[in-house]
Design an enzyme around this catalytic site. Structure first.
Site, PDB file in Angstrom:
ATOM      1  N   HIS A   1      15.230  32.916  26.188  1.00 42.39           N
ATOM      2  CA  HIS A   1      13.662  32.880  25.882  1.00 42.39           C
ATOM      3  C   HIS A   1      13.033  34.225  26.549  1.00 42.39           C
ATOM      4  O   HIS A   1      13.528  34.636  27.700  1.00 42.39           O
ATOM      5  CB  HIS A   1      13.064  31.408  26.724  1.00 42.39           C
ATOM      6  CG  HIS A   1      11.526  31.330  26.240  1.00 42.39           C
ATOM      7  ND1 HIS A   1      10.724  32.181  26.911  1.00 42.39           N
ATOM      8  CD2 HIS A   1      10.826  30.651  25.445  1.00 42.39           C
ATOM      9  CE1 HIS A   1       9.255  31.592  26.554  1.00 42.39           C
ATOM     10  NE2 HIS A   1       9.522  30.760  25.794  1.00 42.39           N
TER      11      HIS A   1
ATOM     12  N   ASP B   1      17.792  28.657  33.457  1.00 44.92           N
ATOM     13  CA  ASP B   1      16.450  28.177  32.846  1.00 44.92           C
ATOM     14  C   ASP B   1      16.751  26.607  32.133  1.00 44.92           C
ATOM     15  O   ASP B   1      17.207  26.679  31.283  1.00 44.92           O
ATOM     16  CB  ASP B   1      16.104  29.232  31.844  1.00 44.92           C
ATOM     17  CG  ASP B   1      14.761  28.743  31.116  1.00 44.92           C
ATOM     18  OD1 ASP B   1      14.190  27.798  31.177  1.00 44.92           O
ATOM     19  OD2 ASP B   1      14.121  29.664  30.028  1.00 44.92           O
TER      20      ASP B   1
ATOM     21  N   GLN C   1      14.387  23.691  28.425  1.00 40.82           N
ATOM     22  CA  GLN C   1      14.740  22.868  27.481  1.00 40.82           C
ATOM     23  C   GLN C   1      15.791  21.705  27.752  1.00 40.82           C
ATOM     24  O   GLN C   1      16.595  20.921  26.734  1.00 40.82           O
ATOM     25  CB  GLN C   1      15.411  23.679  26.022  1.00 40.82           C
ATOM     26  CG  GLN C   1      14.228  24.595  25.561  1.00 40.82           C
ATOM     27  CD  GLN C   1      13.102  23.692  24.782  1.00 40.82           C
ATOM     28  OE1 GLN C   1      13.075  22.653  24.531  1.00 40.82           O
ATOM     29  NE2 GLN C   1      11.909  24.500  24.810  1.00 40.82           N
TER      30      GLN C   1
ATOM     31  N   LYS D   1       7.124  20.250  28.976  1.00 36.50           N
ATOM     32  CA  LYS D   1       8.172  19.783  28.163  1.00 36.50           C
ATOM     33  C   LYS D   1       8.713  18.531  28.643  1.00 36.50           C
ATOM     34  O   LYS D   1       9.874  17.928  27.861  1.00 36.50           O
ATOM     35  CB  LYS D   1       9.520  20.805  28.101  1.00 36.50           C
ATOM     36  CG  LYS D   1       8.641  22.253  27.690  1.00 36.50           C
ATOM     37  CD  LYS D   1       9.537  23.322  27.067  1.00 36.50           C
ATOM     38  CE  LYS D   1       8.699  24.620  27.362  1.00 36.50           C
ATOM     39  NZ  LYS D   1       8.632  25.198  25.766  1.00 36.50           N
TER      40      LYS D   1
ATOM     41  N   CYS E   1       9.718  32.912  20.948  1.00 33.09           N
ATOM     42  CA  CYS E   1       9.820  33.718  22.082  1.00 33.09           C
ATOM     43  C   CYS E   1      11.369  34.337  22.487  1.00 33.09           C
ATOM     44  O   CYS E   1      11.895  33.895  23.301  1.00 33.09           O
ATOM     45  CB  CYS E   1       9.265  33.042  23.379  1.00 33.09           C
ATOM     46  SG  CYS E   1       7.619  32.734  23.038  1.00 33.09           S
TER      47      CYS E   1
HETATM   48  N1  PMP Z   1      12.429  28.994  28.696  1.00 34.34           N
HETATM   49  C1  PMP Z   1      12.694  28.099  27.723  1.00 34.34           C
HETATM   50  C2  PMP Z   1      14.078  28.042  27.288  1.00 34.34           C
HETATM   51  C3  PMP Z   1      11.640  27.571  27.014  1.00 34.34           C
HETATM   52  O1  PMP Z   1      11.989  26.938  25.945  1.00 34.34           O
HETATM   53  C4  PMP Z   1      10.291  27.806  27.428  1.00 34.34           C
HETATM   54  C5  PMP Z   1       9.119  27.521  26.788  1.00 34.34           C
HETATM   55  N2  PMP Z   1       9.023  27.531  25.372  1.00 34.34           N
HETATM   56  C6  PMP Z   1      10.070  28.840  28.794  1.00 34.34           C
HETATM   57  C7  PMP Z   1      11.331  29.248  28.961  1.00 34.34           C
HETATM   58  C8  PMP Z   1       8.671  29.156  29.230  1.00 34.34           C
HETATM   59  O2  PMP Z   1       8.182  28.047  29.603  1.00 34.34           O
HETATM   60  P1  PMP Z   1       6.461  27.927  29.942  1.00 34.34           P
HETATM   61  O3  PMP Z   1       5.726  28.501  28.968  1.00 34.34           O
HETATM   62  O4  PMP Z   1       6.158  26.581  30.291  1.00 34.34           O
HETATM   63  O5  PMP Z   1       6.478  28.637  31.303  1.00 34.34           O
END
Ligand code: PMP
Length: 408
Positions: free
Chosen positions: A124, A201, A204, A227, A366
Protein backbone atom coordinates in the site's frame (compact mmCIF):
# COMPACT_ATOMS: atom_id res chain seq x y z
CA UNK A 1 -27.19 -25.81 -5.65
CA UNK A 2 -25.49 -24.07 -2.79
CA UNK A 3 -27.72 -22.85 0.02
CA UNK A 4 -27.33 -19.30 1.20
CA UNK A 5 -24.56 -18.36 3.60
CA UNK A 6 -25.89 -16.05 6.29
CA UNK A 7 -23.80 -14.25 8.83
CA UNK A 8 -24.83 -14.91 12.44
CA UNK A 9 -23.48 -11.43 13.22
CA UNK A 10 -25.31 -9.45 10.53
CA UNK A 11 -27.78 -7.93 12.99
CA UNK A 12 -24.96 -6.44 15.04
CA UNK A 13 -24.18 -3.94 12.26
CA UNK A 14 -26.91 -1.28 11.99
CA UNK A 15 -25.50 0.45 8.89
CA UNK A 16 -26.15 -2.68 6.87
CA UNK A 17 -29.86 -1.84 6.98
CA UNK A 18 -29.20 1.30 4.97
CA UNK A 19 -30.82 1.68 1.57
CA UNK A 20 -29.11 3.37 -1.36
CA UNK A 21 -31.16 4.29 -4.45
CA UNK A 22 -34.11 2.49 -2.77
CA UNK A 23 -32.10 -0.71 -2.71
CA UNK A 24 -30.63 -2.57 0.20
CA UNK A 25 -26.97 -1.70 0.61
CA UNK A 26 -24.64 -4.50 -0.51
CA UNK A 27 -21.47 -3.45 1.21
CA UNK A 28 -18.49 -5.13 -0.42
CA UNK A 29 -15.92 -2.51 0.55
CA UNK A 30 -14.93 -3.77 3.98
CA UNK A 31 -11.23 -3.71 3.10
CA UNK A 32 -11.46 0.09 2.73
CA UNK A 33 -13.23 0.42 6.05
CA UNK A 34 -15.34 -2.07 7.97
CA UNK A 35 -18.86 -1.29 9.15
CA UNK A 36 -19.14 -0.80 12.89
CA UNK A 37 -21.14 -2.96 15.30
CA UNK A 38 -23.59 -1.38 17.76
CA UNK A 39 -21.35 -2.36 20.66
CA UNK A 40 -18.63 -0.04 19.34
CA UNK A 41 -21.01 2.80 18.49
CA UNK A 42 -22.58 2.51 21.95
CA UNK A 43 -19.21 2.57 23.64
CA UNK A 44 -18.19 5.78 21.91
CA UNK A 45 -21.62 7.36 22.49
CA UNK A 46 -21.43 6.51 26.16
CA UNK A 47 -18.11 8.27 26.40
CA UNK A 48 -19.35 11.38 24.62
CA UNK A 49 -22.67 11.43 26.42
CA UNK A 50 -21.72 10.62 30.02
CA UNK A 51 -18.03 10.23 30.56
CA UNK A 52 -16.40 12.82 28.35
CA UNK A 53 -13.14 14.29 29.65
CA UNK A 54 -9.50 14.51 28.66
CA UNK A 55 -6.90 12.03 29.78
CA UNK A 56 -3.52 12.15 31.58
CA UNK A 57 -3.56 15.53 33.24
CA UNK A 58 -6.74 15.63 35.23
CA UNK A 59 -7.19 15.06 38.94
CA UNK A 60 -10.95 15.00 38.61
CA UNK A 61 -13.16 11.95 38.49
CA UNK A 62 -13.99 11.82 34.78
CA UNK A 63 -10.44 12.53 33.67
CA UNK A 64 -9.10 9.76 35.87
CA UNK A 65 -11.79 7.41 34.55
CA UNK A 66 -11.02 8.27 30.91
CA UNK A 67 -7.30 7.77 31.53
CA UNK A 68 -7.82 4.45 33.21
CA UNK A 69 -10.20 3.22 30.52
CA UNK A 70 -7.94 4.34 27.70
CA UNK A 71 -4.97 2.60 29.31
CA UNK A 72 -7.13 -0.49 29.68
CA UNK A 73 -7.44 -0.56 25.88
CA UNK A 74 -3.66 -0.63 25.64
CA UNK A 75 -3.76 -3.84 27.66
CA UNK A 76 -6.50 -5.21 25.43
CA UNK A 77 -4.49 -4.45 22.29
CA UNK A 78 -1.39 -5.96 23.83
CA UNK A 79 -3.25 -9.18 24.66
CA UNK A 80 -5.04 -9.20 21.31
CA UNK A 81 -1.78 -9.34 19.33
CA UNK A 82 0.29 -11.21 21.89
CA UNK A 83 2.75 -8.44 22.71
CA UNK A 84 5.31 -8.95 25.50
CA UNK A 85 3.94 -6.05 27.44
CA UNK A 86 1.44 -3.23 27.36
CA UNK A 87 4.38 -0.83 27.00
CA UNK A 88 5.04 -2.08 23.48
CA UNK A 89 1.76 -0.58 22.26
CA UNK A 90 1.71 2.95 20.88
CA UNK A 91 -1.58 4.56 19.87
CA UNK A 92 -1.45 6.38 16.54
CA UNK A 93 -4.12 7.74 14.26
CA UNK A 94 -3.81 4.78 11.95
CA UNK A 95 -1.54 2.47 10.03
CA UNK A 96 -0.20 5.37 8.01
CA UNK A 97 0.88 7.38 11.02
CA UNK A 98 2.35 4.28 12.66
CA UNK A 99 4.60 3.68 9.63
CA UNK A 100 5.64 7.33 9.48
CA UNK A 101 6.44 7.15 13.17
CA UNK A 102 8.76 4.19 12.62
CA UNK A 103 10.39 6.00 9.71
CA UNK A 104 11.18 9.12 11.73
CA UNK A 105 11.43 7.89 15.26
CA UNK A 106 13.25 4.64 14.72
CA UNK A 107 14.95 4.52 11.35
CA UNK A 108 15.93 8.07 10.52
CA UNK A 109 18.57 8.48 13.20
CA UNK A 110 20.22 5.22 12.19
CA UNK A 111 20.64 5.91 8.49
CA UNK A 112 23.78 6.87 6.61
CA UNK A 113 23.87 7.75 2.92
CA UNK A 114 23.66 4.68 0.64
CA UNK A 115 21.98 2.56 3.29
CA UNK A 116 19.08 0.54 1.95
CA UNK A 117 15.42 -0.03 2.73
CA UNK A 118 13.57 -2.90 1.08
CA UNK A 119 9.90 -2.51 0.20
CA UNK A 120 7.81 -4.98 -1.73
CA UNK A 121 6.00 -4.39 -4.97
CA UNK A 122 2.67 -5.21 -3.36
CA UNK A 123 2.71 -2.53 -0.67
CA UNK A 124 0.00 0.00 0.00
CA UNK A 125 1.28 3.53 -0.62
CA UNK A 126 1.34 3.97 3.16
CA UNK A 127 4.19 1.48 3.26
CA UNK A 128 6.04 2.98 0.31
CA UNK A 129 5.89 6.76 0.43
CA UNK A 130 7.16 7.26 4.02
CA UNK A 131 10.29 5.31 3.05
CA UNK A 132 10.69 7.33 -0.13
CA UNK A 133 10.44 10.57 1.83
CA UNK A 134 13.04 9.23 4.23
CA UNK A 135 15.22 8.23 1.32
CA UNK A 136 15.21 11.83 0.10
CA UNK A 137 16.06 13.15 3.54
CA UNK A 138 18.83 10.68 4.30
CA UNK A 139 20.10 9.76 0.83
CA UNK A 140 19.30 6.12 1.27
CA UNK A 141 18.29 3.72 -1.48
CA UNK A 142 14.89 2.07 -1.82
CA UNK A 143 15.19 -1.47 -3.12
CA UNK A 144 12.13 -3.21 -4.48
CA UNK A 145 11.31 -6.82 -3.72
CA UNK A 146 9.36 -7.62 -6.87
CA UNK A 147 6.69 -10.25 -7.32
CA UNK A 148 7.49 -13.34 -9.32
CA UNK A 149 5.54 -14.46 -12.39
CA UNK A 150 2.79 -15.82 -10.14
CA UNK A 151 2.52 -12.44 -8.40
CA UNK A 152 4.00 -13.94 -5.25
CA UNK A 153 6.92 -12.74 -3.11
CA UNK A 154 9.65 -15.34 -3.46
CA UNK A 155 12.01 -15.56 -0.48
CA UNK A 156 14.88 -16.40 -2.81
CA UNK A 157 14.51 -12.97 -4.37
CA UNK A 158 14.78 -11.34 -0.95
CA UNK A 159 17.99 -13.25 -0.34
CA UNK A 160 19.50 -11.55 -3.36
CA UNK A 161 18.33 -8.11 -2.26
CA UNK A 162 19.57 -8.02 1.33
CA UNK A 163 23.04 -6.61 1.79
CA UNK A 164 24.99 -5.44 4.80
CA UNK A 165 23.53 -1.99 4.12
CA UNK A 166 19.91 -3.11 4.49
CA UNK A 167 18.37 -1.29 7.46
CA UNK A 168 14.72 -2.37 7.24
CA UNK A 169 12.30 -4.55 5.30
CA UNK A 170 8.75 -3.19 4.99
CA UNK A 171 6.23 -5.82 3.97
CA UNK A 172 2.49 -6.24 4.14
CA UNK A 173 0.99 -9.20 5.97
CA UNK A 174 -1.97 -9.47 3.57
CA UNK A 175 -2.24 -7.60 0.27
CA UNK A 176 -5.11 -5.12 0.13
CA UNK A 177 -5.52 -5.84 -3.59
CA UNK A 178 -4.79 -9.53 -4.09
CA UNK A 179 -5.63 -10.83 -0.62
CA UNK A 180 -2.37 -12.78 -0.70
CA UNK A 181 -1.17 -13.84 2.74
CA UNK A 182 2.58 -13.40 2.72
CA UNK A 183 4.91 -15.88 4.40
CA UNK A 184 5.67 -13.29 7.06
CA UNK A 185 7.20 -15.65 9.55
CA UNK A 186 9.68 -17.07 7.05
CA UNK A 187 10.52 -13.58 5.85
CA UNK A 188 11.17 -12.36 9.39
CA UNK A 189 13.15 -15.44 10.22
CA UNK A 190 15.40 -14.97 7.24
CA UNK A 191 15.75 -11.21 7.73
CA UNK A 192 16.81 -11.73 11.33
CA UNK A 193 19.53 -14.13 10.25
CA UNK A 194 20.90 -11.20 8.33
CA UNK A 195 20.25 -8.82 11.25
CA UNK A 196 17.62 -6.83 9.42
CA UNK A 197 14.48 -5.67 11.26
CA UNK A 198 11.07 -6.13 9.65
CA UNK A 199 8.02 -3.88 9.75
CA UNK A 200 4.80 -5.73 9.02
CA UNK A 201 1.78 -3.83 7.73
CA UNK A 202 -1.10 -5.67 9.34
CA UNK A 203 -3.86 -3.33 8.15
CA UNK A 204 -5.53 -6.13 6.16
CA UNK A 205 -4.65 -8.96 8.50
CA UNK A 206 -5.74 -8.37 12.09
CA UNK A 207 -9.47 -8.70 11.33
CA UNK A 208 -9.15 -11.95 9.43
CA UNK A 209 -6.84 -14.09 11.50
CA UNK A 210 -5.24 -14.28 14.91
CA UNK A 211 -1.97 -12.38 14.90
CA UNK A 212 0.69 -13.05 17.49
CA UNK A 213 3.61 -10.64 17.29
CA UNK A 214 5.73 -12.64 19.71
CA UNK A 215 5.31 -15.76 17.60
CA UNK A 216 6.00 -13.84 14.38
CA UNK A 217 8.97 -12.20 16.11
CA UNK A 218 8.35 -9.06 14.01
CA UNK A 219 10.10 -5.86 14.98
CA UNK A 220 7.16 -3.60 14.18
CA UNK A 221 3.52 -4.41 13.51
CA UNK A 222 0.99 -1.75 12.50
CA UNK A 223 -2.75 -1.65 11.94
CA UNK A 224 -5.82 0.60 11.93
CA UNK A 225 -8.90 0.30 14.13
CA UNK A 226 -11.30 1.12 11.31
CA UNK A 227 -10.61 -2.09 9.43
CA UNK A 228 -11.11 -4.04 12.63
CA UNK A 229 -14.75 -2.96 13.10
CA UNK A 230 -13.62 0.05 15.10
CA UNK A 231 -13.64 3.78 14.31
CA UNK A 232 -11.41 5.82 12.00
CA UNK A 233 -8.62 7.99 13.37
CA UNK A 234 -7.12 5.34 15.63
CA UNK A 235 -4.38 2.83 15.02
CA UNK A 236 -1.59 0.92 16.65
CA UNK A 237 2.15 0.59 16.44
CA UNK A 238 3.61 -2.43 18.14
CA UNK A 239 7.40 -2.16 18.54
CA UNK A 240 9.88 -4.45 20.23
CA UNK A 241 11.27 -3.21 23.52
CA UNK A 242 14.83 -2.83 22.29
CA UNK A 243 13.66 -0.74 19.34
CA UNK A 244 11.52 1.44 21.58
CA UNK A 245 14.61 2.17 23.60
CA UNK A 246 16.40 3.48 20.52
CA UNK A 247 13.47 5.48 19.20
CA UNK A 248 13.65 9.24 19.49
CA UNK A 249 10.55 11.40 19.89
CA UNK A 250 9.08 12.42 16.55
CA UNK A 251 6.20 14.70 17.43
CA UNK A 252 6.71 16.99 20.41
CA UNK A 253 4.01 18.39 22.64
CA UNK A 254 2.01 17.72 25.74
CA UNK A 255 1.77 14.28 27.33
CA UNK A 256 5.09 13.07 25.96
CA UNK A 257 7.39 15.04 28.26
CA UNK A 258 8.94 14.62 31.66
CA UNK A 259 10.21 18.17 32.41
CA UNK A 260 10.08 21.12 30.06
CA UNK A 261 12.62 23.89 30.54
CA UNK A 262 13.57 26.97 28.55
CA UNK A 263 15.34 27.62 26.37
CA UNK A 264 16.38 23.96 26.09
CA UNK A 265 16.87 20.92 28.27
CA UNK A 266 13.44 19.32 28.03
CA UNK A 267 13.30 15.66 29.00
CA UNK A 268 10.82 13.13 27.75
CA UNK A 269 8.50 10.63 29.35
CA UNK A 270 8.72 6.90 29.03
CA UNK A 271 7.64 4.82 26.05
CA UNK A 272 4.91 4.41 24.89
CA UNK A 273 3.70 7.85 26.01
CA UNK A 274 6.75 9.67 24.71
CA UNK A 275 5.52 8.80 21.23
CA UNK A 276 1.98 10.03 21.84
CA UNK A 277 2.19 13.83 21.84
CA UNK A 278 -1.01 15.78 22.30
CA UNK A 279 -4.54 14.87 23.30
CA UNK A 280 -5.26 11.46 21.84
CA UNK A 281 -8.38 10.28 20.03
CA UNK A 282 -9.89 9.08 23.29
CA UNK A 283 -13.28 8.05 21.93
CA UNK A 284 -11.56 6.30 19.04
CA UNK A 285 -9.29 4.36 21.35
CA UNK A 286 -12.24 3.36 23.53
CA UNK A 287 -14.02 2.32 20.33
CA UNK A 288 -11.01 0.19 19.38
CA UNK A 289 -11.24 -1.46 22.79
CA UNK A 290 -14.93 -2.19 22.25
CA UNK A 291 -14.17 -3.58 18.78
CA UNK A 292 -11.57 -5.96 20.18
CA UNK A 293 -13.96 -7.00 22.93
CA UNK A 294 -16.66 -7.64 20.33
CA UNK A 295 -14.34 -9.64 18.06
CA UNK A 296 -13.05 -11.67 20.97
CA UNK A 297 -16.59 -12.43 22.12
CA UNK A 298 -17.28 -13.86 18.67
CA UNK A 299 -13.85 -15.43 18.20
CA UNK A 300 -11.43 -14.72 15.37
CA UNK A 301 -11.29 -18.41 14.50
CA UNK A 302 -15.08 -18.34 14.08
CA UNK A 303 -14.82 -15.29 11.87
CA UNK A 304 -12.01 -16.81 9.79
CA UNK A 305 -13.99 -19.98 9.30
CA UNK A 306 -17.10 -18.10 8.21
CA UNK A 307 -15.13 -15.84 5.89
CA UNK A 308 -13.34 -18.71 4.19
CA UNK A 309 -16.69 -20.26 3.22
CA UNK A 310 -17.83 -16.93 1.93
CA UNK A 311 -14.61 -16.31 -0.01
CA UNK A 312 -14.93 -19.68 -1.72
CA UNK A 313 -18.48 -18.73 -2.70
CA UNK A 314 -17.37 -15.30 -3.89
CA UNK A 315 -14.54 -16.58 -6.07
CA UNK A 316 -16.66 -19.41 -7.40
CA UNK A 317 -19.52 -17.05 -8.26
CA UNK A 318 -17.24 -14.51 -9.93
CA UNK A 319 -15.50 -17.18 -11.97
CA UNK A 320 -18.83 -17.91 -13.67
CA UNK A 321 -19.25 -14.34 -14.91
CA UNK A 322 -18.50 -13.91 -18.61
CA UNK A 323 -15.53 -11.77 -19.54
CA UNK A 324 -14.15 -11.49 -16.02
CA UNK A 325 -10.47 -11.59 -15.19
CA UNK A 326 -9.63 -12.36 -11.56
CA UNK A 327 -6.24 -11.48 -10.06
CA UNK A 328 -4.32 -13.21 -7.29
CA UNK A 329 -4.03 -16.82 -6.26
CA UNK A 330 -7.06 -19.00 -5.65
CA UNK A 331 -5.28 -21.08 -3.02
CA UNK A 332 -4.10 -18.09 -1.02
CA UNK A 333 -6.56 -15.23 -0.80
CA UNK A 334 -8.11 -13.63 2.27
CA UNK A 335 -10.74 -10.90 2.46
CA UNK A 336 -10.54 -9.36 -1.00
CA UNK A 337 -10.90 -10.30 -4.65
CA UNK A 338 -9.60 -8.05 -7.40
CA UNK A 339 -10.98 -8.37 -10.92
CA UNK A 340 -11.70 -6.58 -14.16
CA UNK A 341 -14.41 -7.02 -16.74
CA UNK A 342 -12.44 -7.33 -19.97
CA UNK A 343 -12.79 -4.28 -22.18
CA UNK A 344 -14.55 -2.21 -19.50
CA UNK A 345 -13.03 0.36 -17.19
CA UNK A 346 -13.29 -0.53 -13.51
CA UNK A 347 -14.83 2.85 -12.79
CA UNK A 348 -17.74 2.16 -15.17
CA UNK A 349 -18.25 -1.25 -13.59
CA UNK A 350 -18.20 0.24 -10.10
CA UNK A 351 -20.53 3.12 -11.02
CA UNK A 352 -22.98 0.69 -12.61
CA UNK A 353 -22.95 -1.63 -9.59
CA UNK A 354 -23.47 1.34 -7.32
CA UNK A 355 -26.87 1.98 -8.94
CA UNK A 356 -27.85 -1.51 -7.79
CA UNK A 357 -26.78 -0.78 -4.25
CA UNK A 358 -23.57 -2.78 -4.60
CA UNK A 359 -20.59 -0.97 -3.09
CA UNK A 360 -17.20 -2.11 -4.36
CA UNK A 361 -13.97 -0.22 -4.72
CA UNK A 362 -12.35 0.65 -8.04
CA UNK A 363 -9.10 2.28 -9.03
CA UNK A 364 -5.52 1.79 -7.96
CA UNK A 365 -6.33 0.94 -4.32
CA UNK A 366 -3.33 2.95 -3.12
CA UNK A 367 -1.11 0.27 -4.62
CA UNK A 368 -0.13 1.72 -7.98
CA UNK A 369 3.05 -0.37 -8.38
CA UNK A 370 1.07 -3.59 -7.86
CA UNK A 371 -1.67 -2.54 -10.31
CA UNK A 372 1.05 -1.79 -12.84
CA UNK A 373 2.61 -5.18 -12.24
CA UNK A 374 -0.79 -6.72 -13.01
CA UNK A 375 -0.65 -4.90 -16.34
CA UNK A 376 -3.66 -2.76 -15.44
CA UNK A 377 -4.33 0.89 -14.73
CA UNK A 378 -7.16 0.12 -12.35
CA UNK A 379 -9.09 -2.85 -10.98
CA UNK A 380 -12.37 -3.61 -9.22
CA UNK A 381 -12.16 -4.99 -5.70
CA UNK A 382 -14.87 -6.77 -3.75
CA UNK A 383 -14.05 -7.32 -0.10
CA UNK A 384 -15.84 -9.17 2.66
CA UNK A 385 -16.09 -9.14 6.42
CA UNK A 386 -17.80 -11.04 9.20
CA UNK A 387 -21.20 -9.57 8.29
CA UNK A 388 -21.09 -10.20 4.53
CA UNK A 389 -23.59 -12.75 3.25
CA UNK A 390 -24.01 -14.80 0.09
CA UNK A 391 -26.94 -12.56 -0.90
CA UNK A 392 -24.48 -9.65 -1.17
CA UNK A 393 -22.33 -11.71 -3.48
CA UNK A 394 -25.38 -12.75 -5.51
CA UNK A 395 -26.26 -9.08 -5.93
CA UNK A 396 -22.74 -8.38 -7.17
CA UNK A 397 -22.86 -11.22 -9.67
CA UNK A 398 -26.32 -10.19 -10.89
CA UNK A 399 -24.99 -6.69 -11.41
CA UNK A 400 -22.01 -7.96 -13.38
CA UNK A 401 -24.28 -10.14 -15.52
CA UNK A 402 -26.46 -7.11 -16.25
CA UNK A 403 -23.37 -5.19 -17.24
CA UNK A 404 -22.62 -7.94 -19.70
CA UNK A 405 -26.12 -7.69 -21.14
CA UNK A 406 -26.26 -3.91 -21.34
CA UNK A 407 -22.73 -2.74 -22.02
CA UNK A 408 -21.54 -5.33 -24.49
N1 PMP B 1 -1.83 -0.66 4.49
C1 PMP B 1 -2.78 -1.43 3.97
C2 PMP B 1 -2.45 -2.82 3.51
C3 PMP B 1 -4.08 -0.92 3.85
O1 PMP B 1 -5.04 -1.67 3.31
C4 PMP B 1 -4.35 0.39 4.32
C5 PMP B 1 -5.73 0.99 4.22
N2 PMP B 1 -6.29 0.97 2.93
C6 PMP B 1 -3.31 1.13 4.87
C7 PMP B 1 -2.07 0.56 4.94
C8 PMP B 1 -3.50 2.52 5.37
O2 PMP B 1 -4.35 2.53 6.48
P1 PMP B 1 -4.89 3.90 7.08
O3 PMP B 1 -5.40 4.68 5.90
O4 PMP B 1 -5.97 3.49 8.00
O5 PMP B 1 -3.77 4.59 7.75
Amino acid sequence: EITSINSPWFEDFPALKTEVYQKLLRYLDTAATAQIPSAVIDRMTRFYQNDYASVHRGVHYLSAKATQEMEQVRTQVSDFIGAESVNNIIFTKGTTEAINLVAHSYLRSQLSPRDEIIVTEMEHHANIVPWQLLSELCEVTIKVWRLNEKNVLDLDDLKLLITNRTRLIAVTHISNVLGTVNAIKAIINYAHKRNVPVLVDGAQAVMHQQVNVADLDCDFYVFSAHKLYGPTGTGVLYAKRRHLERMVPWEGGGAMIDQVTLPMGTTYGEAPWRFEAGTPNIAGILGLGAAIEYIESVGLAEIANYESQLMAYLVDSLTQVNGIEIYGNDDNRVGVVAFNMKGLHSFDVGAFLDRYGVAIRTGHHCAMPLIKKLGQSSVCRASIGMYTQSSDIDALVQGLNRINQLLR
